[in-house]
Design a protein around this motif. Structure first.
Motif, PDB file in Angstrom:
ATOM      1  N   THR A  26      -9.432  -4.853  -5.738  1.00  0.00           N
ATOM      2  CA  THR A  26      -8.194  -4.098  -5.518  1.00  0.00           C
ATOM      3  C   THR A  26      -8.282  -2.764  -6.235  1.00  0.00           C
ATOM      4  O   THR A  26      -8.571  -2.715  -7.435  1.00  0.00           O
ATOM      5  CB  THR A  26      -6.967  -4.884  -6.024  1.00  0.00           C
ATOM      6  OG1 THR A  26      -6.921  -6.146  -5.355  1.00  0.00           O
ATOM      7  CG2 THR A  26      -5.678  -4.129  -5.752  1.00  0.00           C
ATOM      8  N   ASP A  83      -5.973   0.210  -1.889  1.00  0.00           N
ATOM      9  CA  ASP A  83      -6.799  -0.523  -0.937  1.00  0.00           C
ATOM     10  C   ASP A  83      -7.236  -1.825  -1.596  1.00  0.00           C
ATOM     11  O   ASP A  83      -7.270  -1.931  -2.823  1.00  0.00           O
ATOM     12  CB  ASP A  83      -8.028   0.312  -0.557  1.00  0.00           C
ATOM     13  CG  ASP A  83      -8.724  -0.179   0.714  1.00  0.00           C
ATOM     14  OD1 ASP A  83      -8.177  -1.073   1.389  1.00  0.00           O
ATOM     15  OD2 ASP A  83      -9.808   0.343   1.028  1.00  0.00           O
ATOM     16  N   SER A  84      -7.569  -2.797  -0.771  1.00  0.00           N
ATOM     17  CA  SER A  84      -8.148  -4.040  -1.289  1.00  0.00           C
ATOM     18  C   SER A  84      -9.035  -4.655  -0.219  1.00  0.00           C
ATOM     19  O   SER A  84      -8.810  -4.446   0.976  1.00  0.00           O
ATOM     20  CB  SER A  84      -7.068  -5.026  -1.733  1.00  0.00           C
ATOM     21  OG  SER A  84      -6.350  -5.498  -0.627  1.00  0.00           O
ATOM     22  N   GLU A  85     -10.033  -5.367  -0.666  1.00  0.00           N
ATOM     23  CA  GLU A  85     -10.958  -6.068   0.220  1.00  0.00           C
ATOM     24  C   GLU A  85     -11.196  -7.454  -0.342  1.00  0.00           C
ATOM     25  O   GLU A  85     -11.402  -7.621  -1.539  1.00  0.00           O
ATOM     26  CB  GLU A  85     -12.302  -5.332   0.316  1.00  0.00           C
ATOM     27  CG  GLU A  85     -12.240  -4.021   1.039  1.00  0.00           C
ATOM     28  CD  GLU A  85     -11.871  -4.165   2.507  1.00  0.00           C
ATOM     29  OE1 GLU A  85     -12.003  -5.267   3.063  1.00  0.00           O
ATOM     30  OE2 GLU A  85     -11.444  -3.171   3.088  1.00  0.00           O
ATOM     31  N   VAL A 124     -10.739   5.025  -0.167  1.00  0.00           N
ATOM     32  CA  VAL A 124     -10.812   3.637   0.294  1.00  0.00           C
ATOM     33  C   VAL A 124     -11.995   2.926  -0.358  1.00  0.00           C
ATOM     34  O   VAL A 124     -12.906   3.565  -0.875  1.00  0.00           O
ATOM     35  CB  VAL A 124     -10.962   3.551   1.837  1.00  0.00           C
ATOM     36  CG1 VAL A 124      -9.750   4.128   2.547  1.00  0.00           C
ATOM     37  CG2 VAL A 124     -12.235   4.236   2.296  1.00  0.00           C
ATOM     38  N   GLY A 174     -16.423  -3.918   4.183  1.00  0.00           N
ATOM     39  CA  GLY A 174     -15.022  -3.530   4.215  1.00  0.00           C
ATOM     40  C   GLY A 174     -14.546  -3.015   5.550  1.00  0.00           C
ATOM     41  O   GLY A 174     -14.842  -3.558   6.596  1.00  0.00           O
ATOM     42  N   HIS A 175     -13.783  -1.927   5.501  1.00  0.00           N
ATOM     43  CA  HIS A 175     -13.124  -1.345   6.667  1.00  0.00           C
ATOM     44  C   HIS A 175     -14.080  -0.690   7.646  1.00  0.00           C
ATOM     45  O   HIS A 175     -13.687  -0.341   8.734  1.00  0.00           O
ATOM     46  CB  HIS A 175     -12.182  -0.216   6.231  1.00  0.00           C
ATOM     47  CG  HIS A 175     -11.090  -0.640   5.342  1.00  0.00           C
ATOM     48  ND1 HIS A 175     -10.152  -1.561   5.708  1.00  0.00           N
ATOM     49  CD2 HIS A 175     -10.777  -0.260   4.091  1.00  0.00           C
ATOM     50  CE1 HIS A 175      -9.305  -1.720   4.732  1.00  0.00           C
ATOM     51  NE2 HIS A 175      -9.654  -0.947   3.737  1.00  0.00           N
ATOM     52  N   ARG A 197      -0.935   6.180   3.300  1.00  0.00           N
ATOM     53  CA  ARG A 197      -2.366   6.075   3.596  1.00  0.00           C
ATOM     54  C   ARG A 197      -3.144   7.074   2.747  1.00  0.00           C
ATOM     55  O   ARG A 197      -2.916   8.261   2.799  1.00  0.00           O
ATOM     56  CB  ARG A 197      -2.580   6.326   5.076  1.00  0.00           C
ATOM     57  CG  ARG A 197      -3.969   6.027   5.505  1.00  0.00           C
ATOM     58  CD  ARG A 197      -4.085   6.153   7.011  1.00  0.00           C
ATOM     59  NE  ARG A 197      -5.257   5.483   7.444  1.00  0.00           N
ATOM     60  CZ  ARG A 197      -5.261   4.367   8.133  1.00  0.00           C
ATOM     61  NH1 ARG A 197      -4.136   3.828   8.479  1.00  0.00           N
ATOM     62  NH2 ARG A 197      -6.390   3.818   8.501  1.00  0.00           N
ATOM     63  N   SER A 198      -4.066   6.546   1.989  1.00  0.00           N
ATOM     64  CA  SER A 198      -4.858   7.358   1.078  1.00  0.00           C
ATOM     65  C   SER A 198      -6.189   7.716   1.716  1.00  0.00           C
ATOM     66  O   SER A 198      -6.733   6.949   2.506  1.00  0.00           O
ATOM     67  CB  SER A 198      -5.095   6.580  -0.212  1.00  0.00           C
ATOM     68  OG  SER A 198      -5.989   7.265  -1.054  1.00  0.00           O
ATOM     69  N   LYS A 212      -0.928   0.004  -5.149  1.00  0.00           N
ATOM     70  CA  LYS A 212      -2.096  -0.519  -4.451  1.00  0.00           C
ATOM     71  C   LYS A 212      -2.537   0.487  -3.395  1.00  0.00           C
ATOM     72  O   LYS A 212      -1.774   0.849  -2.517  1.00  0.00           O
ATOM     73  CB  LYS A 212      -1.745  -1.850  -3.800  1.00  0.00           C
ATOM     74  CG  LYS A 212      -2.880  -2.527  -3.109  1.00  0.00           C
ATOM     75  CD  LYS A 212      -2.394  -3.877  -2.614  1.00  0.00           C
ATOM     76  CE  LYS A 212      -3.384  -4.566  -1.754  1.00  0.00           C
ATOM     77  NZ  LYS A 212      -2.860  -5.844  -1.286  1.00  0.00           N
ATOM     78  N   PRO A 256       0.833  -1.198   0.000  1.00  0.00           N
ATOM     79  CA  PRO A 256       0.000   0.000   0.000  1.00  0.00           C
ATOM     80  C   PRO A 256       0.872   1.255   0.000  1.00  0.00           C
ATOM     81  O   PRO A 256       1.901   1.302   0.654  1.00  0.00           O
ATOM     82  CB  PRO A 256      -0.790  -0.106   1.306  1.00  0.00           C
ATOM     83  CG  PRO A 256      -0.740  -1.544   1.680  1.00  0.00           C
ATOM     84  CD  PRO A 256       0.569  -2.054   1.149  1.00  0.00           C
TER      85      PRO A 256
END
Length: 190
Positions: free
Chosen positions: A136, A146-148, A45, A175-176, A41-42, A144, A38
């Protein structure tokens, strides 16, 4: 302290700061040099994911568009997503061409439709998201963001993410953001 002593001290301190900055390793420059790690931090998301459209999977455009992934900008400023990609494990890829305003979301639907500020369409005629898959999100440089994953990736073989089954057909993965998967019947492999 004399004027010349202050100048010498200032020169020595400045030289030390330059040497310290030059000695920093390349990995400490705050940028991601690998495509699979990653990036910093973006604010963008992945949010809720409807990976199994509710109802019968009859392949209609309505059913395809009931399958979607939400991309959210949690920051205050807009982010240009032009060239960013959303991809599944089978390498089916959607390429963005939009600017996402701050504190807003866009849903990426599988089927055909007219893009708006809240909904965009992949214009596909087949389902993308399987009951066991990974979404992704990558930026325009391939980093990359974010990915779930759901299904087998989270220890379940039934498409549930430790959540609850409320009797509805269709899988939602939140997700998050502290949600739960409300899946009721995985579609199986398509």
């Amino acid at each position: 302290m004399s004027r010349s002593a202050r100048r010498i001290t200032a020169t020595v301190l400045a030289s030390g700061a330059l040497l310290a900055a030059a000695a920093l390793p390349a990995s400490a420059d705050g940028r991601d040099h690998g495509h699979n790690r990653p990036a910093q931090r973006s604010a963008v998301v992945l949010g809720a994911i409807q990976y199994d459209s509710p109802g019968r999977d009859n392949g209609s455009n309505r059913s395809l568009n009931a399958e979607w992934v939400t991309v959210t900008n949690t920051g205050r400023h807009s982010v240009n997503l032009r060239g960013w990609t959303l991809r599944d494990e089978s390498d089916r890829t959607y390429r963005f061409d939009l600017r996402l305003p701050g504190r807003s979301s866009v849903r990426v639907h599988t089927g055909v439709g007219r893009d708006t500020t809240r909904d965009v369409y992949q214009d596909r005629r087949n389902y993308v998201w399987d009951s066991r898959d990974t979404a992704t999100l990558r930026d325009n440089r391939g980093r990359k963001i974010d990915s779930e994953s759901w299904g087998r990736h989270h220890g379940g073989s039934n498409g549930h993410h430790g959540g609850m089954n409320n009797g509805h057909h269709g899988g939602i993965f939140n997700g998050h953001h502290g949600g739960s998967n409300h899946g009721g019947g995985p579609r199986g492999n398509r």
